[in-house]
Design a protein around this motif. Structure first.
Motif, short mmCIF file in Angstrom:
data_model
loop_
_atom_site.label_atom_id
_atom_site.label_comp_id
_atom_site.label_asym_id
_atom_site.label_seq_id
_atom_site.Cartn_x
_atom_site.Cartn_y
_atom_site.Cartn_z
N ILE A 230 97.31 12.30 57.27
CA ILE A 230 98.54 12.49 58.06
C ILE A 230 99.70 11.72 57.42
CG2 ILE A 230 99.63 11.99 60.28
CD1 ILE A 230 96.89 12.53 61.58
N ILE A 231 99.41 10.51 56.92
CA ILE A 231 100.44 9.72 56.25
C ILE A 231 100.94 10.45 55.01
CG2 ILE A 231 100.88 7.55 55.02
CD1 ILE A 231 98.83 6.23 56.89
N GLU B 273 105.06 14.09 52.25
CA GLU B 273 105.39 15.39 51.68
C GLU B 273 106.58 16.03 52.39
OE1 GLU B 273 104.08 16.96 48.97
OE2 GLU B 273 103.16 15.00 48.66
N ILE B 274 106.76 15.73 53.67
CA ILE B 274 107.90 16.27 54.42
C ILE B 274 109.19 15.49 54.11
CG2 ILE B 274 108.84 16.54 56.75
CD1 ILE B 274 105.97 17.13 57.67
N ILE B 275 109.04 14.17 53.91
CA ILE B 275 110.21 13.33 53.66
C ILE B 275 110.80 13.59 52.28
CG2 ILE B 275 110.96 10.94 53.32
CD1 ILE B 275 109.04 10.12 55.54
N LYS B 276 109.98 13.83 51.27
CA LYS B 276 110.47 13.98 49.89
C LYS B 276 111.55 15.05 49.75
CE LYS B 276 106.56 14.43 47.71
NZ LYS B 276 105.61 14.64 46.59
N PRO B 277 111.32 16.29 50.23
CA PRO B 277 112.41 17.29 50.11
C PRO B 277 113.66 16.90 50.89
CG PRO B 277 110.30 18.35 50.58
CD PRO B 277 110.10 16.89 50.77
N ILE C 115 102.81 6.06 46.34
CA ILE C 115 101.92 5.78 47.48
C ILE C 115 101.09 7.01 47.82
CG2 ILE C 115 101.84 5.21 49.94
CD1 ILE C 115 104.37 3.51 49.47
N GLY C 116 101.75 8.19 47.79
CA GLY C 116 101.03 9.43 48.08
C GLY C 116 99.91 9.70 47.10
#
Length: 379
Positions: free
Chosen positions: A28-29, A34-38, A74-75
């Motif tokens: 989930i983290i 992945e949502i924040i990057k774009p 981190i990802g």
């Protein structure tokens, strides 16, 4: 799904449950990242590059870039942890199930082995166990991650512009339906391939086990022809599978590019009064591409689940039949063995009234060795 099958899955999941929960939280983290990057790219394009500035308050393009790099690093680290952990979970399951199966086979009585071909047991302990490993590696820890990813991406797209979002969502049923149809087709050809592989494994197991008999009766040439035919059948069965898998990948690329074209067409022509900044268009394209992957994976995982359930039931259909197990704990221990062995009016059958020995009587004196040879061994 039957309650019996659910109970069997629970038995397998229970020892690994805490690790699965931890991996799901980490997943989930990763999704959040992945949502924040774009979105960071959108902010950089709309708020800085389009305006021709590099700083607004304490926020600069450099800080945005540093945050983006940190999320990527981190990802990747968390993704490595998940990949390693899921592999370990799968291997732990393989270790446990394979040991249980082998222990059962060793403790099973003669009637069990008389009616169960050794090749079938070989397939259970190899191919079927590997199907369960795939279930743990590819489904258990990713299913919830994919569902939450789809919800999060759809929510973000609706928040940015619901008109364009609903236009893009028209592609999703088409993607899901196409994935379902092709995956169904792939499953059918995979079943044919799996049957061919099972036949080949059984043949190899039994022929290698009985290689002495093959050489004694000079059957090497016939067995080579049989092996060549089975290998050829397996090879031919794999060709349609490779085609369907490649075809699905190609279609997904087409749908992705079609989605990009729709977003560009709507925004350029200002359809539905959609007038978006360049950064928002970018984030829509990125989210649309991202949402296709979990949808496709969910559809494919349903087939993986079905295959794993079949394998789980086959394995537990063996493990749960306790009547075939011999009792090694409550037997009588003989401390001192003296005297002769006498068989008197002995009758014996593996099944029902199919008597192997009929009213047999004989005596084995001390020091004697006696062999009882059946029809096959007497030839």
């Amino acid at each position: 799904m039957k309650n019996k099958t659910l109970n069997r899955i629970y038995k397998m999941l229970k020892p690994q449950m805490k690790y699965i929960i931890i991996i799901s939280i980490i997943a989930i983290i990763i999704n959040i990242g992945e949502i924040i990057k774009p979105y960071l790219i959108k902010v950089a394009i709309d708020n800085f590059l389009s305006a021709g500035v590099w700083q607004k308050g304490i926020l600069t393009i450099g800080i945005i870039g540093a945050i983006y790099i940190a999320i990527v690093l981190i990802g990747n680290i968390l993704d490595f942890i998940i990949t390693t952990a899921t592999s370990m979970i799968g291997e732990n399951v393989v270790y446990s199930i394979r040991n249980k199966l082998y222990r059962y086979i060793q403790h099973a009585n003669i009637p069990f082995h008389d009616k169960t071909p050794s090749g079938t047991l070989f397939v259970r302990i190899t191919s079927d166990v590997e199907d369960i490993t795939t279930f743990f590696k590819d489904v258990i820890t990713t299913f919830m991650q994919d569902v939450l990813m789809i919800i999060a991406l759809a929510t973000m797209m609706l928040t940015l512009n619901y008109k364009l979002a609903f236009t893009c969502f028209l592609l999703i049923p088409l993607v899901a339906l196409t994935s379902f149809v092709i995956t169904k087709t792939t499953k059918k050809v995979q079943e044919i391939s799996k049957k061919a592989k099972t036949k080949l494994n059984i043949f190899l197991s039994e022929s290698i086990y009985g290689v002495k008999l093959i050489k004694i009766f000079n059957r090497q040439y016939e067995k080579e022809k049989e092996c060549s035919k089975l290998c050829n059948d397996f090879y031919k069965s794999r060709i349609p599978t490779a085609f369907t898998e490649g075809f699905l990948y190609a279609l997904m690329l087409i749908f992705e590019n079609l989605g990009v074209a729709i977003i560009t067409w709507v925004c350029v022509n200002n359809l539905f009064n959609v007038n978006l900044d360049v950064g928002t268009i970018y984030i829509f394209i990125t989210y649309l591409k991202q949402i296709f992957e979990p949808i496709q994976r969910l559809v494919e995982n349903f087939e993986t689940i079905q295959e794993a359930l079949v394998s789980i039931n086959k394995i537990y259909d063996i493990l749960e039949h306790k009547e075939y197990l011999e009792d090694f704990e409550n037997g009588i221990e003989l401390e001192h063995i003296n005297g002769k062995i006498e068989f008197k009016n002995v009758w014996f059958a593996y099944q029902g009234d199919n008597w192997i020995l009929k009213d047999v009587s004989f005596t084995i004196e001390p020091g004697q060795s006696v062999a009882i040879v059946g029809r096959t061994g007497s030839r």
